[in-house]
Design a protein around this motif. Sequence first.
Motif, PDB file in Angstrom:
ATOM      1  N   ARG A 238       0.837  -1.207   0.000  1.00 44.49           N
ATOM      2  CA  ARG A 238       0.000   0.000   0.000  1.00 44.49           C
ATOM      3  C   ARG A 238       0.876   1.263   0.000  1.00 44.49           C
TER       4      ARG A 238
ATOM      5  N   ARG B  40       1.034   3.849  -3.157  1.00 47.62           N
ATOM      6  CA  ARG B  40       0.564   5.234  -2.956  1.00 47.62           C
ATOM      7  C   ARG B  40       1.668   6.239  -3.300  1.00 47.62           C
TER       8      ARG B  40
ATOM      9  N   ALA C  40      -6.060  12.653 -11.088  1.00 48.56           N
ATOM     10  CA  ALA C  40      -5.752  11.355 -10.484  1.00 48.56           C
ATOM     11  C   ALA C  40      -5.457  10.350 -11.579  1.00 48.56           C
TER      12      ALA C  40
ATOM     13  N   ALA D 149       2.083   6.276  -7.083  1.00 45.81           N
ATOM     14  CA  ALA D 149       0.890   6.762  -7.805  1.00 45.81           C
ATOM     15  C   ALA D 149       0.856   8.284  -7.931  1.00 45.81           C
TER      16      ALA D 149
ATOM     17  N   CYS E 237     -13.381   1.385  -9.867  1.00 40.28           N
ATOM     18  CA  CYS E 237     -12.223   1.687 -10.718  1.00 40.28           C
ATOM     19  C   CYS E 237     -12.689   1.920 -12.160  1.00 40.28           C
TER      20      CYS E 237
ATOM     21  N   VAL F 244      -2.581   3.428 -12.699  1.00 43.67           N
ATOM     22  CA  VAL F 244      -2.180   2.445 -11.697  1.00 43.67           C
ATOM     23  C   VAL F 244      -2.935   1.157 -11.991  1.00 43.67           C
TER      24      VAL F 244
ATOM     25  N   ASP G 127      -9.667   8.418  -2.851  1.00 42.66           N
ATOM     26  CA  ASP G 127      -8.816   9.621  -2.751  1.00 42.66           C
ATOM     27  C   ASP G 127      -8.740  10.411  -4.046  1.00 42.66           C
ATOM     28  N   ARG G 128      -9.467   9.987  -5.048  1.00 45.20           N
ATOM     29  CA  ARG G 128      -9.329  10.619  -6.366  1.00 45.20           C
ATOM     30  C   ARG G 128      -9.619  12.111  -6.321  1.00 45.20           C
TER      31      ARG G 128
ATOM     32  N   LEU H 178      -7.463   4.111 -12.945  1.00 44.19           N
ATOM     33  CA  LEU H 178      -7.280   2.976 -12.038  1.00 44.19           C
ATOM     34  C   LEU H 178      -7.815   1.685 -12.663  1.00 44.19           C
TER      35      LEU H 178
ATOM     36  N   GLU I 234      -9.033   2.519  -1.740  1.00 45.46           N
ATOM     37  CA  GLU I 234      -8.505   3.786  -1.194  1.00 45.46           C
ATOM     38  C   GLU I 234      -8.104   4.745  -2.311  1.00 45.46           C
ATOM     39  N   LEU I 235      -7.458   4.199  -3.354  1.00 49.53           N
ATOM     40  CA  LEU I 235      -7.054   5.068  -4.474  1.00 49.53           C
ATOM     41  C   LEU I 235      -8.288   5.678  -5.126  1.00 49.53           C
TER      42      LEU I 235
END
Length: 412
Positions: A263, A267, A327, A270, A357, A276, A322-323, A330, A318-319
């Motif tokens: 993770r 992160r 970003a 990224a 995603c 990603v 958090d966008r 994904l 999480e990714l």
Amino acid sequence: MSTSPQGARPRVVLGVAGGIAAYKAALLLRELTETGHDVRVVPTASSERFVGRATWEALSGNPVTTDVWDDVPEVPHVRIGRHADLVVVAPATADLLARAAHGLADDLLTNVLLTATCPVLLVPAMHTEMWLNAAVQDNVALLRRRGVTVLDPASGRLTGADSGPGRLPEPADIAAACRRLLAGGARGRDLAGRRVVVSAGGTREPLDPVRFLGNRSSGRQGVALAAAAAARGAAVTLVAAHLEVPVPAAVEAVHVGTALELRAAVRAAAEGADVVVMAAAVADFRPATRSDAKIKKGDDPARDPVVLLERNPDVLAELVADRTGRAPLLVGFAAETGDEDGDVLEHGRAKLARKGCDLLVLNEVGERRGFAEPVNAVTLLGADGTEREVPEASKDVVADAVWDAVVPMLTP
Ligand code: CTP
């Protein structure tokens, strides 16, 4: 660009700069000619202090020149670069990297680099201090941003008693990177200038110093995705969790063990990336406690340990959560089997909706499909509702199909 006609031997320019590793370029040349490449060697003047012109001419079967004033009516500084399918410079010294980064054209090799429209592969070799110097690192970053593939040097024994990063990678690895770039060239360098992060392999969650909870992921599909992205021009970071296959030479690898380490690495990488791809099998749970000493059996079976599990964070979710504005795109993976709640496709669609995603690579696991197999069959599910089936093929072919789907989704 004028490239080799169909069926002709691929034309490779092998640039050799002035470092002691120039002698290894002779082995690379041998490997390339023996595997059907037509190689034209363009050494720098200083490299001739290490390996002489006669060696290159004998091994390549082609004439060798170093400066633009040889053979003037042939205009070699333009012709050689224009007609190449690939230019590889091995070793690339700190000086050569600087000249390439800043567009200097003071010898034949740098002229070739400026006129080449084909993929360019630079393979640095130098002392560790030079490689880590900020000027060299900035030049490498600049070249990579422009779509040049720059391999990271290998670590190990250098010319003197010192050792560290700076060694020229093995000629076989460089030749493999050449082949990948030549293969990718057919598709074009449609990921040039892009930064890509791929996680691959399977995490291991330690129970004690010798035991762990793991999974059967070999990392083959993730590694194929990383190699294919590099061949298509991307700067690739591979977050590698216990791979069963080697890291391709053209990508930067960050090795991790547990889900929490993965993770953190994903992160960090990224930040500022364009894509990603979460191909890694990330453990959903880890042992709630980790024993510092090896857990012993003891005499009383009634006191055998019970393993309590704790939930790991969902890195992909999480990714997604958090966008913000710029970003990365994904891409998630889902290995499914059908069950009484639905078939593979239904589970895949539900996972895409749950994860949020942009693209989900769905594969059915079981029998000859999935883990540790050289082949794979997937369905690509887009967030926009598109569904594309990729019939069973090698993991390299599947990797290119994934990038074929990703490229049109990237912002220009
Ligand atoms: N993934 C992740 N972090 C986790 C678990 C999974 O980022 N802790 C990512 C995987 O890399 C993959 C996608 O999420 O891209 C789907 O993984 P999968 O294990 O199939 O999803 P889960 O949400 O764990 O669903 P399931 O209950 O089916 O295991």
